[in-house]
Design a protein around this motif. Structure first.
Motif, PDB file in Angstrom:
ATOM      1  N   ASN A 182       1.371 -29.261  60.316  1.00  0.00           N
ATOM      2  CA  ASN A 182       1.626 -27.671  60.371  1.00  0.00           C
ATOM      3  C   ASN A 182       1.896 -26.967  59.226  1.00  0.00           C
ATOM      4  OD1 ASN A 182       1.730 -28.115  63.452  1.00  0.00           O
ATOM      5  ND2 ASN A 182       3.669 -28.750  63.339  1.00  0.00           N
ATOM      6  N   ASN A 183       0.924 -27.432  58.430  1.00  0.00           N
ATOM      7  CA  ASN A 183       1.129 -26.596  57.045  1.00  0.00           C
ATOM      8  C   ASN A 183       0.156 -25.325  57.028  1.00  0.00           C
ATOM      9  OD1 ASN A 183       2.773 -28.468  55.585  1.00  0.00           O
ATOM     10  ND2 ASN A 183       0.732 -29.758  55.284  1.00  0.00           N
ATOM     11  N   GLN A 184       0.426 -24.598  56.319  1.00  0.00           N
ATOM     12  CA  GLN A 184      -0.155 -23.056  56.189  1.00  0.00           C
ATOM     13  C   GLN A 184      -1.752 -23.392  55.688  1.00  0.00           C
ATOM     14  OE1 GLN A 184       2.148 -20.868  53.366  1.00  0.00           O
ATOM     15  NE2 GLN A 184       3.632 -20.542  55.205  1.00  0.00           N
ATOM     16  N   ARG A 185      -2.426 -22.491  56.092  1.00  0.00           N
ATOM     17  CA  ARG A 185      -3.972 -22.538  55.631  1.00  0.00           C
ATOM     18  C   ARG A 185      -4.186 -22.799  54.159  1.00  0.00           C
ATOM     19  NH1 ARG A 185      -7.831 -17.507  56.976  1.00  0.00           N
ATOM     20  NH2 ARG A 185      -8.146 -18.724  58.921  1.00  0.00           N
ATOM     21  N   ASN A 186      -3.502 -22.330  53.363  1.00  0.00           N
ATOM     22  CA  ASN A 186      -3.441 -22.380  51.816  1.00  0.00           C
ATOM     23  C   ASN A 186      -3.207 -23.727  51.527  1.00  0.00           C
ATOM     24  OD1 ASN A 186      -4.328 -19.885  51.363  1.00  0.00           O
ATOM     25  ND2 ASN A 186      -2.271 -19.367  50.495  1.00  0.00           N
ATOM     26  N   LYS A 187      -2.435 -24.529  52.072  1.00  0.00           N
ATOM     27  CA  LYS A 187      -1.784 -25.895  51.928  1.00  0.00           C
ATOM     28  C   LYS A 187      -2.903 -27.045  52.281  1.00  0.00           C
ATOM     29  CE  LYS A 187       1.791 -28.612  51.090  1.00  0.00           C
ATOM     30  NZ  LYS A 187       2.448 -28.954  49.814  1.00  0.00           N
ATOM     31  N   VAL A 188      -3.598 -26.384  53.770  1.00  0.00           N
ATOM     32  CA  VAL A 188      -4.337 -27.206  54.230  1.00  0.00           C
ATOM     33  C   VAL A 188      -5.744 -27.446  53.405  1.00  0.00           C
ATOM     34  CG1 VAL A 188      -6.007 -27.559  56.348  1.00  0.00           C
ATOM     35  CG2 VAL A 188      -3.843 -26.895  56.773  1.00  0.00           C
ATOM     36  N   VAL A 189      -5.927 -26.264  52.720  1.00  0.00           N
ATOM     37  CA  VAL A 189      -7.167 -26.049  51.789  1.00  0.00           C
ATOM     38  C   VAL A 189      -6.880 -26.951  50.444  1.00  0.00           C
ATOM     39  CG1 VAL A 189      -8.433 -24.594  50.175  1.00  0.00           C
ATOM     40  CG2 VAL A 189      -8.404 -24.027  52.653  1.00  0.00           C
ATOM     41  N   LYS A 190      -5.595 -26.667  49.959  1.00  0.00           N
ATOM     42  CA  LYS A 190      -5.379 -27.544  48.496  1.00  0.00           C
ATOM     43  C   LYS A 190      -5.415 -29.020  48.940  1.00  0.00           C
ATOM     44  CE  LYS A 190      -2.237 -24.086  46.580  1.00  0.00           C
ATOM     45  NZ  LYS A 190      -0.855 -23.777  46.208  1.00  0.00           N
ATOM     46  N   ASN A 191      -4.833 -29.527  50.019  1.00  0.00           N
ATOM     47  CA  ASN A 191      -4.803 -30.704  50.584  1.00  0.00           C
ATOM     48  C   ASN A 191      -6.368 -31.402  50.782  1.00  0.00           C
ATOM     49  OD1 ASN A 191      -1.862 -31.179  50.188  1.00  0.00           O
ATOM     50  ND2 ASN A 191      -1.653 -30.720  52.218  1.00  0.00           N
ATOM     51  N   ALA A 192      -7.075 -30.692  51.223  1.00  0.00           N
ATOM     52  CA  ALA A 192      -8.454 -30.871  51.602  1.00  0.00           C
ATOM     53  C   ALA A 192      -9.179 -31.183  49.990  1.00  0.00           C
ATOM     54  CB  ALA A 192      -9.375 -29.954  52.257  1.00  0.00           C
ATOM     55  N   ILE A 193      -8.790 -30.447  49.368  1.00  0.00           N
ATOM     56  CA  ILE A 193      -9.581 -30.533  47.822  1.00  0.00           C
ATOM     57  C   ILE A 193      -8.878 -31.674  47.202  1.00  0.00           C
ATOM     58  CG2 ILE A 193      -9.459 -29.309  45.483  1.00  0.00           C
ATOM     59  CD1 ILE A 193      -9.352 -26.509  46.908  1.00  0.00           C
ATOM     60  N   THR A 194      -7.189 -31.888  47.137  1.00  0.00           N
ATOM     61  CA  THR A 194      -6.923 -33.094  46.616  1.00  0.00           C
ATOM     62  C   THR A 194      -7.451 -34.299  47.245  1.00  0.00           C
ATOM     63  OG1 THR A 194      -4.865 -31.755  46.266  1.00  0.00           O
ATOM     64  CG2 THR A 194      -4.541 -34.225  46.143  1.00  0.00           C
ATOM     65  N   GLY A 195      -7.519 -34.486  48.511  1.00  0.00           N
ATOM     66  CA  GLY A 195      -8.054 -35.422  49.195  1.00  0.00           C
ATOM     67  C   GLY A 195      -9.603 -35.873  48.804  1.00  0.00           C
ATOM     68  N   GLY A 196     -10.430 -34.851  48.711  1.00  0.00           N
ATOM     69  CA  GLY A 196     -11.687 -35.109  48.274  1.00  0.00           C
ATOM     70  C   GLY A 196     -11.825 -35.636  46.855  1.00  0.00           C
ATOM     71  N   ALA A 197     -10.834 -34.924  45.901  1.00  0.00           N
ATOM     72  CA  ALA A 197     -10.934 -35.451  44.447  1.00  0.00           C
ATOM     73  C   ALA A 197     -10.359 -36.777  44.185  1.00  0.00           C
ATOM     74  CB  ALA A 197     -10.004 -34.276  43.648  1.00  0.00           C
TER      75      ALA A 197
END
Length: 140
Positions: free
Chosen positions: A112-127
């Motif tokens: 249940n994170n906010q949209r910005n956090k979801v995007v940051k975690n997607a970028i982090t996971g990909g990296a």
């Protein structure tokens, strides 16, 4: 002398086999990490004998929780990466990048994170997944 343990679980499909394998391996590593941390903490406090029952119960619960959580994350990642490989018809770093990004976004969204956090975690996971893929191909 090295110790090696091979565990094969046949679920009947390569997708399921890889996902379960990732779950078991990473879940076991996570559970061992918790056991080591809790043992150190107990010994550091010097209260091992008096809190033994409480320590064992609390540690076992924490090991199961952490093992299941990180095992699930690993299983999702491996499954997504495999699916992308099958869709693309190639096995390369791009599969790891997309798999890590999708897994990071899913884990973040479930929490249940906010949209910005979801995007940051997607970028982090990909990296992280891309870096791990590149590092796994380095030879010494």
């Amino acid at each position: 002398m090295t110790c090696k343990l091979d565990l094969a679980v046949d679920m009947g499909h390569p997708f399921l086999n890889r996902s379960v394998d990732g779950f078991i391996k990473i879940g076991a590593v996570s559970a061992c990490k918790v056991a080591a941390e809790e043992t150190f903490e107990c010994l550091h406090r010097g209260t091992f004998p008096s809190f033994f029952d409480y320590f064992c119960t609390r540690t076992l619960k924490k090991m199961c929780k952490e093992g299941a959580y990180w095992g699930t994350v690993a299983g999702v990642y491996v499954g997504v990466e495999y699916g992308i490989e099958k869709i693309r018809g190639r096995r390369d770093w791009k599969n790891a990048m997309v798999g890590g990004a999708v897994t990071g976004a899913l884990v973040s969204a479930v929490n249940n994170n906010q949209r910005n956090k979801v995007v940051k975690n997607a970028i982090t996971g990909g990296a992280i997944a891309t870096a791990a893929e590149f590092l796994s191909h380095l030879t010494t």
